[in-house]
Design a protein around this motif. Structure first.
Motif, PDB file in Angstrom:
ATOM      1  N   ILE A 116       0.850  -1.188   0.000  1.00 18.09           N
ATOM      2  CA  ILE A 116       0.000   0.000   0.000  1.00 18.09           C
ATOM      3  C   ILE A 116       0.886   1.237   0.000  1.00 18.09           C
ATOM      4  CG2 ILE A 116      -1.786   1.296   1.226  1.00 18.09           C
ATOM      5  CD1 ILE A 116      -2.808  -1.304   0.146  1.00 18.09           C
ATOM      6  N   GLU A 117       0.659   2.133  -0.953  1.00 15.13           N
ATOM      7  CA  GLU A 117       1.455   3.355  -1.043  1.00 15.13           C
ATOM      8  C   GLU A 117       0.548   4.570  -1.193  1.00 15.13           C
ATOM      9  OE1 GLU A 117       4.670   3.444  -3.752  1.00 15.13           O
ATOM     10  OE2 GLU A 117       5.147   1.306  -3.548  1.00 15.13           O
ATOM     11  N   PRO A 118       0.949   5.710  -0.613  1.00 17.25           N
ATOM     12  CA  PRO A 118       0.181   6.941  -0.825  1.00 17.25           C
ATOM     13  C   PRO A 118       0.327   7.417  -2.259  1.00 17.25           C
ATOM     14  CG  PRO A 118       2.204   7.408   0.373  1.00 17.25           C
ATOM     15  CD  PRO A 118       2.105   5.919   0.269  1.00 17.25           C
ATOM     16  N   CYS A 119      -0.761   7.877  -2.829  1.00 22.47           N
ATOM     17  CA  CYS A 119      -0.744   8.268  -4.233  1.00 22.47           C
ATOM     18  C   CYS A 119      -1.744   9.399  -4.444  1.00 22.47           C
ATOM     19  CB  CYS A 119      -1.122   7.065  -5.098  1.00 22.47           C
ATOM     20  SG  CYS A 119      -0.702   7.226  -6.831  1.00 22.47           S
ATOM     21  N   ASP A 120      -1.319  10.449  -5.142  1.00 21.35           N
ATOM     22  CA  ASP A 120      -2.228  11.519  -5.529  1.00 21.35           C
ATOM     23  C   ASP A 120      -2.333  11.531  -7.047  1.00 21.35           C
ATOM     24  OD1 ASP A 120       0.177  12.594  -6.354  1.00 21.35           O
ATOM     25  OD2 ASP A 120       0.183  14.241  -4.900  1.00 21.35           O
TER      26      ASP A 120
ATOM     27  N   THR B  97      -4.885  12.554  -1.347  1.00 16.61           N
ATOM     28  CA  THR B  97      -3.848  11.526  -1.383  1.00 16.61           C
ATOM     29  C   THR B  97      -4.464  10.267  -0.807  1.00 16.61           C
ATOM     30  OG1 THR B  97      -2.038  13.124  -1.147  1.00 16.61           O
ATOM     31  CG2 THR B  97      -1.575  10.840  -0.556  1.00 16.61           C
ATOM     32  N   LEU B  98      -4.498   9.208  -1.614  1.00 15.09           N
ATOM     33  CA  LEU B  98      -5.177   7.979  -1.229  1.00 15.09           C
ATOM     34  C   LEU B  98      -4.186   6.835  -1.054  1.00 15.09           C
ATOM     35  CD1 LEU B  98      -8.125   8.156  -3.806  1.00 15.09           C
ATOM     36  CD2 LEU B  98      -8.100   8.986  -1.440  1.00 15.09           C
ATOM     37  N   ASP B  99      -4.586   5.846  -0.260  1.00 14.49           N
ATOM     38  CA  ASP B  99      -3.808   4.610  -0.153  1.00 14.49           C
ATOM     39  C   ASP B  99      -4.131   3.749  -1.372  1.00 14.49           C
ATOM     40  OD1 ASP B  99      -2.630   5.298   2.216  1.00 14.49           O
ATOM     41  OD2 ASP B  99      -4.141   4.304   3.465  1.00 14.49           O
ATOM     42  N   VAL B 100      -3.116   3.447  -2.164  1.00 16.97           N
ATOM     43  CA  VAL B 100      -3.304   2.726  -3.416  1.00 16.97           C
ATOM     44  C   VAL B 100      -2.586   1.383  -3.351  1.00 16.97           C
ATOM     45  CG1 VAL B 100      -2.752   2.738  -5.889  1.00 16.97           C
ATOM     46  CG2 VAL B 100      -3.685   4.793  -4.802  1.00 16.97           C
ATOM     47  N   LEU B 101      -3.241   0.347  -3.890  1.00 14.84           N
ATOM     48  CA  LEU B 101      -2.707  -1.007  -3.862  1.00 14.84           C
ATOM     49  C   LEU B 101      -1.779  -1.248  -5.047  1.00 14.84           C
ATOM     50  CD1 LEU B 101      -3.083  -3.778  -2.302  1.00 14.84           C
ATOM     51  CD2 LEU B 101      -4.666  -4.374  -4.157  1.00 14.84           C
TER      52      LEU B 101
END
Length: 273
Positions: free
Chosen positions: A211-215, A259-263
């Motif tokens: 899981i990584e932060p992503c905008d 900024t969302l948690d992205v799989l």
């Protein structure tokens, strides 16, 4: 001179956008290190990261191995990796050298771990695995791991992502001769190639997620930093301009400034010598 088995267009594909690549591509997840060290059964004395690019997969080993060597044939990519050394704690344990996967300037039986992060599909597999076997210690680990593109957010945005990359490949087919194009091998064959090499006592595919932060900027940057898109841009074509603009707009609409948690999903093909 490029050693036999290597393709010049594969090396040159990554020229000219090292900063963009380094900004948007994911670093090696910690789980990569945990899995490999568990299979090795000890702290590695020497890790060699082959096709290391800008070092995103090499720096992750700092503090987890006594010595790390990143090997990369592209001059622009390795220059960016070396620039980052000055800002890295433990930089005295890591170095970057030009080289090719099937001609490593290393003594036989001296390497505990060889990794290929999102790079093995650019290499000639038989000669690469032969060379890996030569330099690995008994019980040493060869691990090729790749991120599944695109990262998981929503099917509508992922479809536009895939369409952009598909169009880039189609544009390149019209702009370049087949012999001048980069040659990407099928990642689904990695595990079979390890098995058929006969150089590993144990092979396995391991699937995991991170899981990584992503905008919006990062998600669109991941697509635009793909080699096919960048090659079209480097050739001076404007055929992707509208598609890139549309993708950026849709990405911004989806993320809405958040900024969302992205799989990010990964597949590691691992062999134990």
């Amino acid at each position: 001179m490029i050693p036999e088995g290597n393709v010049r267009s594969n090396v040159e594909r990554f020229s000219g956008y090292q900063s963009l690549y380094d900004k948007y591509r994911p670093e090696a997840p910690r789980r990569v290190i945990d899995l490999i060290v568990a299979y090795l059964g000890k702290r590695p004395s020497l890790v060699v990261d082959v096709g290391c690019g800008t070092g995103l997969s090499s720096f992750a080993w700092v503090g987890h191995a006594d010595r790390i060597i990143g090997v990369e044939p592209n001059a622009d990519m390795i220059s960016r990796a070396r620039e980052k050394l000055a800002h890295t704690d433990g930089a005295d344990t890591i170095s970057f050298v030009p080289g090719y996967s099937n001609q490593l300037e290393l003594e036989s039986g001296t390497v505990d771990v060889i990794t290929c992060s999102q790079s093995f599909h650019w290499m000639e597999p038989a000669s690469t695995l032969k060379e890996a076997s030569r330099v690995l210690t008994e019980g040493g680990i060869f691990a090729a791991y790749d991120c599944d593109w695109p990262p998981t957010v929503h099917w509508t945005l992922e479809a536009v992502y895939n369409n952009l990359l598909g169009k880039a490949d189609a544009v390149l087919a019209g702009l370049t001769k087949e012999e001048d194009r980069a040659w990407k091998r099928n990642k689904e064959q990695h595990l079979q190639q390890l098995k058929e090499s006969g150089r590993f006592r144990f092979t396995k595919e391991i699937v995991f997620h991170n899981i990584e932060p992503c905008d919006a900027d990062r998600y669109s940057g991941l697509a635009i930093s793909q080699g096919g898109v960048q090659t079209v841009i480097k050739l001076g074509s404007t055929e992707l301009d509208e598609d890139i603009a549309t993708f950026k707009r849709l990405t911004e609409q989806y993320f809405q400034g958040r900024t969302l948690d992205v799989l990010f999903s990964y597949r590691m093909r691992l062999g134990v010598k």
